[in-house]
Enzyme design. Structure first.
Site, short mmCIF file in Angstrom:
data_model
loop_
_atom_site.label_atom_id
_atom_site.label_comp_id
_atom_site.label_asym_id
_atom_site.label_seq_id
_atom_site.Cartn_x
_atom_site.Cartn_y
_atom_site.Cartn_z
N VAL A 100 0.82 -1.22 0.00
CA VAL A 100 0.00 0.00 0.00
C VAL A 100 0.85 1.26 0.00
CG1 VAL A 100 -0.21 -0.03 2.53
CG2 VAL A 100 -1.93 1.16 1.15
N ASP A 101 1.97 1.26 0.70
CA ASP A 101 2.78 2.48 0.81
C ASP A 101 3.34 2.92 -0.54
OD1 ASP A 101 2.41 2.64 3.57
OD2 ASP A 101 4.13 1.35 3.98
N LEU A 149 10.56 -4.36 -8.72
CA LEU A 149 11.87 -5.00 -8.73
C LEU A 149 11.72 -6.47 -8.40
CD1 LEU A 149 14.01 -2.33 -6.86
CD2 LEU A 149 13.46 -2.49 -9.30
N CYS A 162 20.00 -2.98 1.18
CA CYS A 162 19.18 -2.95 -0.03
C CYS A 162 18.96 -1.52 -0.50
CB CYS A 162 17.84 -3.64 0.24
SG CYS A 162 16.75 -3.72 -1.20
N GLY A 191 7.99 4.39 -1.25
CA GLY A 191 7.02 4.53 -0.17
C GLY A 191 7.62 4.58 1.20
N CYS A 227 12.97 -9.96 3.80
CA CYS A 227 12.14 -10.35 2.65
C CYS A 227 12.61 -11.64 1.99
CB CYS A 227 12.08 -9.22 1.63
SG CYS A 227 13.64 -8.89 0.76
#
EC number: 2.8.1.13
Length: 384
Positions: free
Chosen positions: A32-33, A53, A122, A146, A219
């Site tokens: 959402v961001d 990405l 990152c 975001g 992630c």
């Protein structure tokens, strides 16, 4: 993967107020961001192109709860959001670069007894190096993300990075690696807004990701089992767990499975003489030994950090700042100076659980001064 066709064509348009309309590449994770950030950039009159990405060589089809952000489902969510906003959308494959600069670095740091921050790496190596460099080469003016942080434009033309209005969501710590040139080509449209407002705005804009859970943890470790991930890459290496005087208390399967300040999972058979809990004080990859001791042994008085990166001018000698020493840590007052290219930081009051490999980020009020990687700490003596 969809290939990007090339740079925008024609001269950069000028808006009605006489200001420059930017060509913006919006990094869209599928959350959402980043979707709202892209929408705000487009609504501001910029020429926005969305890009997702692809950071995993073998992405899962679906997310596991709120872990990770690199699945096929996420790329489809990003594409749907771009369609609603009405902007072009592409997928860029940066999996190999991500593996080399983030995943391999993560494993190597743990193998060396340090505690890295992969989100910070990152941002430094992927989103504001590989992505930004490619964007500029293709004719874009800025990259939009975001992240919850603010950029303040000064009358001199310089830019400052500041904390977000929403302290609970502030991400300036992991953006402290950005230098002045990278800040000049960055947009953070969410820095003046709280997360609740962002979700409400996403609902109004008709973005299906309005209620999508935030991604968290690491992630590329979707199941959250960091120790298991490291074991697959580094194997099993039995070693000793000892106390401060070298007495063996137990064994471990790999020193990489521990972090400074860790209390749980030590598997020590015997209790401490004083009955108090013990914490990881030191990790030695050379002899594969983990040293544990009392909580006061974690008190850091000063630190030395390497590879400093400044969001503007280099700090003055013996300057007074506040420092954030962990991703979700509190700010502490410090004195800091650059000596022989290294950042030396003296803490006004001791801070606990600070590990080599983590970042120290300096602040002047809400302004981010810069960041460096902690290389060594001076701690209070265990017997003090």
């Amino acid at each position: 993967m969809t290939e990007f066709p090339g740079a925008p064509t024609g001269p950069s348009p000028i808006d009605a107020a006489g200001g420059r309309r930017l060509r913006v590449l919006a990094a869209m994770s599928g959350g959402v961001d980043s979707a709202v950030a892209a929408a705000r950039a487009a609504e501001a009159g910029h020429e926005v192109t969305g890009v997702h990405l692809a950071l995993s060589a073998n992405p899962q089809s679906f997310r596991t709860g709120a872990r990770g952000c690199c699945t096929i489902e996420d790329s489809r969510d990003a594409r749907r959001a771009a369609d609603v906003i009405g902007i072009p959308f592409y997928v860029w494959d940066l999996a190999e670069r991500f593996r080399e600069d983030v995943i391999d670095d993560f494993v190597a740091e743990y193998a060396a007894g340090r505690t890295p921050n992969p989100c910070l790496r990152c941002n430094e190596k992927i989103k504001f190096a590989a992505l930004l460099d490619k964007a500029i080469a293709l004719g874009f003016d800025a990259v939009c993300t975001g992240h919850y942080a603010r950029i303040v434009d000064l009358p001199t033309g310089e830019r400052e990075l500041h904390r977000a209005v929403d302290a609970a969501k502030d991400q300036s710590y992991v953006l402290g690696v950005l230098d002045a040139d990278q800040l000049a080509h960055s947009l953070f449209p969410l820095g003046d807004t709280t997360k609740d407002v962002i979700r409400e705005e996403a609902e109004r804009r008709g973005l299906a990701v309005a209620k999508k859970p935030d991604s968290h943890d690491i992630c590329f470790i979707a199941d959250g089992d960091t120790q298991g991930f490291l074991a697959k890459h580094l194997g099993t290496a039995t070693g000793d767990i000892v106390d401060a005087d070298g007495t063996k208390l137990g064994e471990h399967d790999g020193a990489y499975g521990f972090t400074i300040g860790q209390r749980k999972g030590l598997r020590i058979g015997r209790p401490a003489a004083d009955g108090k809990p013990r914490y990881v004080l030191d990790i030695s990859p050379v002899d594969n030994t983990v040293t544990v001791g009392p909580a006061e042994g974690l008190d850091v008085l000063s630190l030395t950090a390497i590879r400093p990166r400044w969001c503007g001018a280099v700090p003055a000698a013996d300057g007074r700042y506040t420092a954030q020493l962990r991703a979700h840590g509190e700010e502490v007052p410090v004195s800091a100076a650059v000596v022989d290219g290294e950042l030396r930081v003296e803490l006004d009051t001791p801070a606990r659980g600070i590990a080599p490999g983590q970042a120290v980020v300096l602040y002047d009020g809400t302004r981010v001064v810069g960041s460096a990687t902690i290389a060594a700490t001076e701690r209070r003596s265990v017997n003090a």
